[in-house]
Design a protein around this motif. Structure first.
Motif, PDB file in Angstrom:
ATOM      1  N   ASN A 482       3.285  -0.935  -8.511  1.00 38.62           N
ATOM      2  CA  ASN A 482       1.959  -0.495  -8.064  1.00 38.62           C
ATOM      3  C   ASN A 482       1.460  -1.125  -6.771  1.00 38.62           C
ATOM      4  OD1 ASN A 482       1.298   1.578  -9.763  1.00 38.62           O
ATOM      5  ND2 ASN A 482       0.826   0.137 -11.432  1.00 38.62           N
ATOM      6  N   GLU A 483       2.325  -1.880  -6.094  1.00 37.07           N
ATOM      7  CA  GLU A 483       1.913  -2.395  -4.778  1.00 37.07           C
ATOM      8  C   GLU A 483       2.300  -1.375  -3.709  1.00 37.07           C
ATOM      9  OE1 GLU A 483       3.227  -6.323  -3.652  1.00 37.07           O
ATOM     10  OE2 GLU A 483       2.783  -6.994  -5.698  1.00 37.07           O
ATOM     11  N   GLN A 484       1.446  -1.289  -2.700  1.00 36.86           N
ATOM     12  CA  GLN A 484       1.745  -0.332  -1.638  1.00 36.86           C
ATOM     13  C   GLN A 484       2.744  -0.911  -0.653  1.00 36.86           C
ATOM     14  OE1 GLN A 484      -1.702   1.241   0.263  1.00 36.86           O
ATOM     15  NE2 GLN A 484      -2.681   1.709  -1.670  1.00 36.86           N
ATOM     16  N   ARG A 526       3.746   3.875  -3.294  1.00 36.91           N
ATOM     17  CA  ARG A 526       3.866   2.833  -4.322  1.00 36.91           C
ATOM     18  C   ARG A 526       4.680   3.400  -5.481  1.00 36.91           C
ATOM     19  NH1 ARG A 526       0.462   3.729  -8.721  1.00 36.91           N
ATOM     20  NH2 ARG A 526      -1.028   5.403  -8.296  1.00 36.91           N
TER      21      ARG A 526
END
Ligand code: PRX
Length: 670
Positions: A482-484, A526
């Protein structure tokens, strides 16, 4: 750099990856997962995630074996010796092999029942209808190939095609491929200047056009635009072939311009396809980048065709009894891969519609689906949002029960639009394939496999075969769940671009330099806990307006070419319908009066220079633009102002803080 410093930079870099402008805001949080219906999966070529995973793994671990097997489905004149020859950034696929694209799309279907099957079903905007069988299309292509040969078009020559959405546009493309000429289709919504730029950059000697085309009841003056583009005679164009479509009067220049129908009188329908090397250039398609000059994306023969065919087979799961409709214009890559080459290579029936979705009324698309019993429908989120806005009644009047599969492309789809598409168009029974790809990639890269992949509204899900996608920070380290980060492709794939026409350095710099040995897509993304990829949007200075790519620098250079403009900065802002709208901050020259009149004049100026696709949504006049002390325009701030947001982040590098207050206050066009 010390390890600590490096890891600090990594953490910061991951945070810094933000899309150029957030796309359509979603009001809906939709956490449901939609599994393919058992009915669909049972018949699909790939019917389970286990099968998809096994094939995907094989395609990455043993690409040579995987693609050699898939490539057997093409018709080869000479078998290839080696699957891949890769020396970054140059890929050669299927070396030693020879084939012809038009032969793959036409001739090989003539031996069996497909001979009399509809290859293209066409409907003109005013309502004419045509059904063209494979046999007829083959004949038309052969004859037009002979017309090109009569005009001395040879293998490797470039031909610009600037046509409305009529079957002859596909005929012209296929005729080029038949004789080994390289086509460059220019979208009919581009201006004379844009045609000229593309003619000059590609060195085209022939232009194929029509007198005009229909769009929303009006006639687009295609031939006139070509005349304007070629005015002055300073281009390499020797011949213009003109299709009669609308019948309006056009200028015919003696010795340069020839009517399509007249030329056909001189030729027969016998034109053997030329055997071409796998890597022979197939087409050039211009697309926007982060400079003012569009890039001529070059695709080559075997790898492109294989990928187009394979994705039609696995992603659209195309069958002989499908009526498949891709609503894209032939001037974009989607029209190339998924209206012409992919479906025809599969021997499918491809529907083509000339005009606007709301002509004469808002239900034109639904009428067409009902009338021709369309089974597979591929469109763009921006169109879906327009349909939603027009209201459900338009579609409820029609029987859409023939549909079995839906697709989207061009921009992230917001969950509301996905749900609407799913429920109202798909009747809750059709899988949706949200396909992420680019002009450069030639075909689908991240996409659900309809009989296998459980889908979630808003994500393009998982990589296609041969696609090694990763999301990384600025140092190339994969970011956490979920990190960009930045979307990269770590291995070559068959339909990858082979270069930028005439500009090796730009090819290397744009795609292969950010991360050595990996393709940098220019998109932020993401991955969620299930490994699904969520595309966030462009992270370079490229806008996505109604699914069309537009460089901010292109619009800026169009603006400053107007005598009243001193300086400009163009940014995107979220737009409910188009995904992004174009906002132009403009400072005018001394003594020029800024106001609505000038704003309107600037809008038409941009339309004239680039084309209607680039029409600014808003012109905001300003006394000055916000700049750093080193003179760089602070776009980040302009984006926030354009979106009406409160300013966030560091403004300490700003040269003159008052500029910001003045800009935010400026109402722009009044
Ligand atoms: O930002 C991505 C967006 O469109 C860009 C590519 O534009 P173009 O080369 O004009 O090709 C469009 C048709 C293939 C990408 O960099 N894009 C395309 N498809 C999707 C998308 N963004 C999110 N989801 C998609 N399905």
């Amino acid at each position: 750099m010390s390890q600590k410093a490096a890891s600090q930079k990594t953490a910061k870099a991951a945070k810094n990856v933000k899309p150029a402008t957030t796309s359509t805001k979603s009001l809906l949080v939709e956490n449901r997962v939609f599994k393919p219906a058992a009915e669909f999966s049972k018949k699909a070529r790939i019917s389970s995630m286990a099968q998809y995973r096994k094939m995907h793994e094989e395609s990455l671990r043993h690409p040579e074996k995987f693609f050699a097997r898939e490539a057997k489905e093409l018709a080869w004149r000479k078998p290839f010796k080696k699957v891949l020859d890769w020396k970054c950034p140059n890929a050669k696929w299927f070396t030693g092999g020879q084939l012809n694209v038009s032969e793959n799309c036409l001739d090989r279907h003539l031996d069996g029942p497909r001979k009399t099957k509809a290859a293209i079903i066409w409907e003109g905007e005013p309502g004419e209808k045509r059904v063209i069988t494979y046999q007829q299309l083959h004949r038309d292509v052969c004859r037009f190939s002979n017309v090109l040969k009569r005009h001395k078009v040879r293998k490797g020559d470039r031909v610009v095609i600037y046509m409305p959405m009529v079957p002859e546009a596909a005929v012209a493309m296929l005729a080029c491929t038949r004789i080994g000429a390289v086509h460059s289709v220019v979208f009919g919504g581009f201006s004379a200047e844009s045609i000229k730029d593309r003619v000059l950059d590609s060195g085209a000697t022939v232009v194929i056009t029509a007198d005009g085309g229909y769009r929303r009841g009006a006639v687009v003056p295609l031939k006139k635009n070509v005349d304007d583009a070629l005015k002055g005679g300073d281009t390499p164009v020797k011949t213009v072939i003109v299709l009669r479509r609308t019948g309006q009067d056009v200028h015919i220049e003696e010795g340069r311009d020839y009517w399509w129908h007249r030329e056909l009188e001189y030729v027969d329908a016998n034109c053997p396809a030329v055997a071409l090397d796998s890597e022979a250039p197939l087409f050039i398609l211009y697309t926007s980048g982060s400079t003012g000059k569009p890039k001529g994306i070059l695709h080559s023969t075997a790898g492109y065709l294989l990928h187009a065919q394979m994705t039609c087979k696995y992603v659209f799961d195309l069958r002989d009894d499908d009526v498949y409709w891709c609503t894209a214009d032939i001037g974009w890559v989607t029209g190339h891969s998924y209206m012409v080459y992919g479906p025809l290579a599969m021997g499918a029936t491809s529907l083509m519609y000339e005009g606007a979705p709301n002509w004469p009324e808002n239900d034109r698309f639904w009428r067409i689906i009902e009338e021709y019993a369309v089974t597979v429908f591929y469109t763009a989120p921006t169109a879906i949002r327009a349909f939603m806005k027009w209201g459900d009644d338009w579609l409820k009047k029609h029987d859409l029960s023939s549909l079995r599969l839906l697709g989207t492309v061009g921009e992230p789809i917001n969950p509301e639009a996905w749900m609407w598409y799913h429920k109202l168009v798909g009747g809750g029974r059709c899988p949706i394939v949200d396909t992420w790809w680019q002009t450069e990639t030639g075909g689908h890269m991240i996409t659900p496999i309809p009989g296998a992949t459980p889908t979630k509204p808003g994500t393009a899900t998982l990589p296609f075969f041969g696609v090694d996608a990763a999301i990384v920070d600025d140092l190339g380290k994969e970011v956490g769940t979920n990190e960009q980060g930045k979307l990269v492709i770590r291995k070559p794939w068959p339909s990858m671009l082979r270069g930028i026409w005439g500009d090796k350095k730009r090819y290397q710099d744009t795609y292969w330099s950010e991360f050595k040995g990996w393709y940098f897509a220019g998109d932020g993304a993401r991955r969620d806990k299930d490994g699904y990829i969520w595309i966030i949007g462009r992270i370079d200075d490229v806008l996505n307006v109604a699914g069309h790519r537009l460089g901010t620098a292109e619009v800026e250079s169009a603006l400053v070419s107007h005598p009243a403009v001193a300086e400009s900065a163009v940014v995107g802002r979220p737009d409910e319908l188009k995904g992004q709208g174009v906002v132009c901050f403009v400072t005018v020259k001394e003594g020029v009066k800024a106001g609505r009149e000038l704003a309107d004049a600037l809008k038409s100026h941009v339309r004239k220079v680039i084309g209607p696709v680039a029409t600014p949504d808003e012109i905001r006049f300003a006394a000055a633009l916000p700049k750093t002390r080193s003179g760089k325009i602070m776009r980040r701030l302009l984006k926030q102002i354009a979106a009406g947001e409160t300013l966030k982040g560091d403004t300490t590098t700003l040269e003159d803080i008052n500029v910001i207050a003045a800009l935010a206050a400026a109402s722009g066009e009044d």
